[in-house]
Design an enzyme around this catalytic site. Sequence first.
Site, PDB file in Angstrom:
ATOM      1  N   HIS A  46       0.813  -1.329  -0.140  1.00 42.79           N
ATOM      2  CA  HIS A  46      -0.112   0.051   0.206  1.00 42.79           C
ATOM      3  C   HIS A  46       0.798   1.333  -0.107  1.00 42.79           C
ATOM      4  O   HIS A  46       1.415   1.581   0.990  1.00 42.79           O
ATOM      5  CB  HIS A  46      -0.705  -0.158   1.136  1.00 42.79           C
ATOM      6  CG  HIS A  46      -1.857   1.137   1.414  1.00 42.79           C
ATOM      7  ND1 HIS A  46      -1.803   1.951   2.466  1.00 42.79           N
ATOM      8  CD2 HIS A  46      -2.993   1.419   0.662  1.00 42.79           C
ATOM      9  CE1 HIS A  46      -2.840   2.833   2.154  1.00 42.79           C
ATOM     10  NE2 HIS A  46      -3.530   2.545   1.082  1.00 42.79           N
ATOM     11  N   GLU A  73       1.076  -0.829  -4.778  1.00 46.63           N
ATOM     12  CA  GLU A  73      -0.182  -0.242  -4.951  1.00 46.63           C
ATOM     13  C   GLU A  73       0.027   1.416  -5.021  1.00 46.63           C
ATOM     14  O   GLU A  73       0.877   1.948  -4.420  1.00 46.63           O
ATOM     15  CB  GLU A  73      -1.272  -0.473  -3.551  1.00 46.63           C
ATOM     16  CG  GLU A  73      -2.442   0.183  -3.507  1.00 46.63           C
ATOM     17  CD  GLU A  73      -2.782   1.454  -3.216  1.00 46.63           C
ATOM     18  OE1 GLU A  73      -3.880   1.966  -3.297  1.00 46.63           O
ATOM     19  OE2 GLU A  73      -2.171   2.132  -2.435  1.00 46.63           O
ATOM     20  N   ASP A  75      -1.954   5.500  -5.860  1.00 43.67           N
ATOM     21  CA  ASP A  75      -3.078   6.512  -6.153  1.00 43.67           C
ATOM     22  C   ASP A  75      -2.668   7.273  -7.224  1.00 43.67           C
ATOM     23  O   ASP A  75      -1.678   8.234  -7.099  1.00 43.67           O
ATOM     24  CB  ASP A  75      -3.492   7.433  -4.693  1.00 43.67           C
ATOM     25  CG  ASP A  75      -3.641   6.283  -3.811  1.00 43.67           C
ATOM     26  OD1 ASP A  75      -4.688   5.524  -3.612  1.00 43.67           O
ATOM     27  OD2 ASP A  75      -2.861   6.241  -2.843  1.00 43.67           O
ATOM     28  N   HIS A  88      -1.515  10.191  -2.673  1.00 43.28           N
ATOM     29  CA  HIS A  88      -2.774   9.589  -1.729  1.00 43.28           C
ATOM     30  C   HIS A  88      -3.614  10.899  -1.865  1.00 43.28           C
ATOM     31  O   HIS A  88      -4.794  10.979  -2.230  1.00 43.28           O
ATOM     32  CB  HIS A  88      -2.614   8.995  -0.797  1.00 43.28           C
ATOM     33  CG  HIS A  88      -3.647   8.680  -0.074  1.00 43.28           C
ATOM     34  ND1 HIS A  88      -4.298   9.562   0.811  1.00 43.28           N
ATOM     35  CD2 HIS A  88      -4.655   7.564  -0.354  1.00 43.28           C
ATOM     36  CE1 HIS A  88      -5.432   9.026   1.417  1.00 43.28           C
ATOM     37  NE2 HIS A  88      -5.745   7.904   0.615  1.00 43.28           N
TER      38      HIS A  88
HETATM   39  O1  G3P Z   1      -6.932   1.601  -2.494  1.00 42.77           O
HETATM   40  C1  G3P Z   1      -7.457   1.239  -1.503  1.00 42.77           C
HETATM   41  C2  G3P Z   1      -6.658   1.529  -0.356  1.00 42.77           C
HETATM   42  O2  G3P Z   1      -5.696   2.041  -0.627  1.00 42.77           O
HETATM   43  C3  G3P Z   1      -7.366   2.206   0.732  1.00 42.77           C
HETATM   44  O3  G3P Z   1      -7.848   3.490   0.416  1.00 42.77           O
HETATM   45  O4  G3P Z   1      -7.588   5.783   1.044  1.00 42.77           O
HETATM   46  O5  G3P Z   1      -5.688   4.182   1.166  1.00 42.77           O
HETATM   47  O6  G3P Z   1      -6.394   4.993  -0.917  1.00 42.77           O
HETATM   48  P1  G3P Z   1      -6.555   4.728   0.503  1.00 42.77           P
HETATM   49 CA    CA Z   2      -5.356   3.492  -2.590  1.00 37.76          CA
END
Ligand code: G3P
Ligand code: CA
Length: 375
Positions: A46, A73, A75, A88
Site C-alpha cells: 500500500h 499499490e 493512487d 494519495h
Molecule cells: O486503494 C484502497 C486502499 O488504498 C485504501 O484507500 O484511501 O488508502 O487509497 P486509500
Molecule cells: Ca489507494
Amino acid sequence: MPATLTKSALLLSLLLGLGQAQAASEPGPVALASRLGIPHPAVIAHRGASFDAPESTAAAYKTARDLGADYLEMDLQRSKDGVLFVLHDNNLQRTTDVASKFPERKDSPANAFTMAELKTLDAGSWFNAAYPDRARPAFAGLKILTLDEVIDIAEGNALHKPGLYIETKEPKQFPGIEHDLKVKLQDRGWLSQADSKPANGELAVGQGKGKVVLQTFEKSSLELLQKEMPTVPRILLLWVGEGSIEPKSRVTFADSGEKDKAVYYAKQEPKDKAEFQRWIDYAKAQGAIGTGPSAALTRGGDQSYSDLVQPWMNQYTHDQGLLVHVYTIDDAVDYQKVMDAGVDGIFTNCASELLKFYKRPAPASVDQVLKNNGY
Ligand code: G3P
Ligand code: CA
C-alpha cells in the site's frame, strides 16, 4: 525397495496428483486468482513499503519490490500539465514542504501544480519528522513520482517484477484519466496479453496476465475503466459512507459523540444485508474481478474503518465468482483474522510482515533492502 512400498508410493503420488488436478479445476477463489494470474493470497504494498519509507516515493516502492511484494499499490492523479503522477492526498500539505515552497498555494489541490512544480517538493522529510525511529537522512528530498517512474521501478529488479495495483483517485477531478492511463500502460507495454518470458524460470506477477489490477471507489470510474481496458482485472473498493455502501445509521462522526474515528467507523455497518449484496452484484455486473473492502483494525488508528470482511460477506462475494482484497492491514493479529474470514489478499503498509505471515519471507531485511537502494 519392497514392492508394497513402491505401490504405496505410487498410490500416494497418484492421489496427490489427483488432488492438484482437482484444485486447478475446482471453482473458487484460488482457482479464479490462478486463472487471472493474481497471486493467492496477494501481498499488495500500500503506497509501497510505506511503514518503512515515505509513502509513494522511490524508497517505498523499491523497498516493496525488493522485499518481494506482489503488487505496488498507488493512487493516480494528473498534474496541471497533464502528467500522471502518484499521490494519495488531494493536497500536498501532509507529505511535502509545499507550505514553505509555495506558501500562497499550500491548500491548493496537487493537480493545480505542474509536474515541474511538484518535482521541486520534498516528499520525504515529513516522514523523518513524523517517525524518528524509522527516519533516514536519505529520505530527505525524495520526490513525488510520475507513473512512468513507478513503472521503471516495477521493471527494475531482474529477479522480482511486481505488478501494478492502480487506483483512480477522486476520478471526477480528472475527466479522461482512465483513457490517459490506458495510453500510458499501452505505451509502456503493460497491457499486452501475452506473458513475457520469465527471467528466472518462474513467472512473476509483473510478467503475467495479472500484471495490472485497476481499483476505484467510484462507480463511474469502474465503468470507464471497463470501457477503456476490458481485459484488465478491476476491483471495486468498498466502504460504508457517502458514495459507497449506505450505512444503517446516518449519524455523522461529528454528531456521534465519539472521540475516536476508528471507534465510530467500527460501529458503522451496511444498512442491511441486501445493501451489501447490491454492491457486490453491481461489481459483478460491471465485470470487476473482485472487491476491495475496508476492515476494522484491532488497534484502531486512521486506517480502521467498517468491518466489511465478515465471513458471510466474503462468502457472498466468492459465491458471485469475485475475489476479496481487503485494505489496509499491518498487524499479524488482523492478518490472521481476515484470512480466517476468507479474504484473498491484503493491502498492507508492512509488506515484509505480511510476507513473513504468509511464510514467504523477504530475501533480505528491510534495513538491508533500504541500504542496497542507497537509503
Ligand atoms: O486503494 C484502497 C486502499 O488504498 C485504501 O484507500 O484511501 O488508502 O487509497 P486509500
Ligand atoms: Ca489507494
